[in-house]
Write an enzyme that holds these catalytic residues in place. Structure first.
Site, mmCIF file in Angstrom:
data_model
loop_
_atom_site.group_PDB
_atom_site.id
_atom_site.type_symbol
_atom_site.label_atom_id
_atom_site.label_comp_id
_atom_site.label_asym_id
_atom_site.label_seq_id
_atom_site.Cartn_x
_atom_site.Cartn_y
_atom_site.Cartn_z
ATOM 1 N N SER A 143 0.833 -1.185 0.000
ATOM 2 C CA SER A 143 0.000 0.000 0.000
ATOM 3 C C SER A 143 0.882 1.255 0.000
ATOM 4 O O SER A 143 2.005 1.233 -0.498
ATOM 5 C CB SER A 143 -0.953 -0.025 1.207
ATOM 6 O OG SER A 143 -1.895 1.018 1.135
ATOM 7 N N TYR A 157 -4.260 7.950 -7.539
ATOM 8 C CA TYR A 157 -3.349 7.025 -6.869
ATOM 9 C C TYR A 157 -3.752 6.827 -5.406
ATOM 10 O O TYR A 157 -3.840 5.689 -4.919
ATOM 11 C CB TYR A 157 -1.914 7.546 -6.959
ATOM 12 C CG TYR A 157 -0.904 6.672 -6.260
ATOM 13 C CD1 TYR A 157 -0.447 5.491 -6.841
ATOM 14 C CD2 TYR A 157 -0.395 7.018 -5.009
ATOM 15 C CE1 TYR A 157 0.474 4.681 -6.197
ATOM 16 C CE2 TYR A 157 0.531 6.220 -4.357
ATOM 17 C CZ TYR A 157 0.962 5.051 -4.954
ATOM 18 O OH TYR A 157 1.872 4.252 -4.304
ATOM 19 N N LYS A 161 -5.039 3.257 -3.457
ATOM 20 C CA LYS A 161 -4.410 2.632 -2.293
ATOM 21 C C LYS A 161 -5.374 2.563 -1.109
ATOM 22 O O LYS A 161 -5.331 1.604 -0.323
ATOM 23 C CB LYS A 161 -3.133 3.387 -1.914
ATOM 24 C CG LYS A 161 -2.017 3.255 -2.951
ATOM 25 C CD LYS A 161 -1.618 1.803 -3.173
ATOM 26 C CE LYS A 161 -0.445 1.675 -4.135
ATOM 27 N NZ LYS A 161 -0.009 0.271 -4.331
#
Length: 269
Positions: A143, A157, A161
């Protein structure tokens, strides 16, 4: 290739051609783990091919796009055909994707990023689960601190995650016999950081961009091998982390709870 009679665990590592994935592969194959590894990567870097020559009986290569389900299926089938087992997967493949503000980002670019950073996880997990249930194995997800951050330009992004962390929590609840964990690996000296320095200034806030550039200039970026050792250890044998009820958690690579999975040579950051 005939099946091995060794009892050494079999691990799949995605995004293994460079950076953190390559370091994790090297650590898994060496002392003290001596694991057997199936590597998924979009390309075969010179370093990856070198490691395969160094460990010809421990490394198998699958070349393909991790967002395509058939790639993960090929890796699982290869592990079972060759070694008869699967004990863990390290879901490392990922992309920074579009660096652009929410008002301007192309949704198609966001969808492409999610296919790599999120949907691919489900593909690999689904085809691996029948074997991980048998081995009571592990799912280790790479992660990012961005999952809890709000950096301008990083919306896609960061969201991917955060979705990964949510997936990890749910998987741990649904599959209690399989250990699942999402690791925050810190700011590592990899191509992703070079990409941030190259493309980030246009979209990020000046102070945030200066922070990442300064980490590079001052030599403060982490060597990939430090968090890579933790990923390898958790994939190889998550017994201690399982006992600490860390399944489903999002944990910093050098957290106190993971002390037994860290290389003693790593310095705390």
């Amino acid at each position: 290739m005939s099946s091995s009679t060794s009892s050494s665990p079999v691990i799949i590592v995605t995004g293994a051609s460079k950076g953190l994935g390559l370091s994790t592969l090297a650590i898994l194959c060496g002392t003290p783990f001596s694991a057997r590894v199936v590597c998924i990567s979009r390309s075969h870097s010179d370093d990856l091919l070198l490691f395969q020559k160094m460990y010809p009986d421990q490394i198998l290569l699958v070349r393909g796009d991790v967002s395509v389900r058939a790639t993960s299926q090929e890796a699982v089938d290869l592990a079972i055909k060759t070694w008869g087992r699967l004990d863990g997967i390290v879901l490392n493949a990922g992309s920074l994707g579009p660096l652009n503000r929410i008002a301007d980002v192309d949704v198609k670019d966001v969808e492409s990023l999610f296919s790599i950073n999120f949907s691919s996880l489900i593909h690999t997990i689904q085809v691996s689960l029948p074997h991980l249930r048998t081995s009571k194995g592990s799912v280790v997800m790479v992660s990012s601190g961005a999952a809890e951050a709000d950096y301008a330009g990083w919306g896609a992004y960061s969201a991917s995650k955060a979705a990964m962390n949510s997936l990890c929590r749910t998987l741990a609840n649904e599959e209690p016999e399989v250990f699942s964990i999402a690791i925050r690996p810190g700011v590592i000296d990899t191509d992703m950081q070079a990409d941030i320095r190259l493309r980030g200034e246009q979209h990020m806030a000046p102070d945030a961009y200066a922070k990442f550039k300064g980490l590079h200039t001052s030599g403060a970026l982490l060597p990939p091998a430090w968090p890579g050792y933790v990923l390898a250890s958790l994939a190889f044998n998550p017994k201690t982390a399982r006992e600490q009820q860390l399944s489903g958690k999002f944990v910093q690579w050098n957290a106190k709870e993971l002390e037994e999975h860290q290389n003693p040579m790593s310095l705390r950051k």
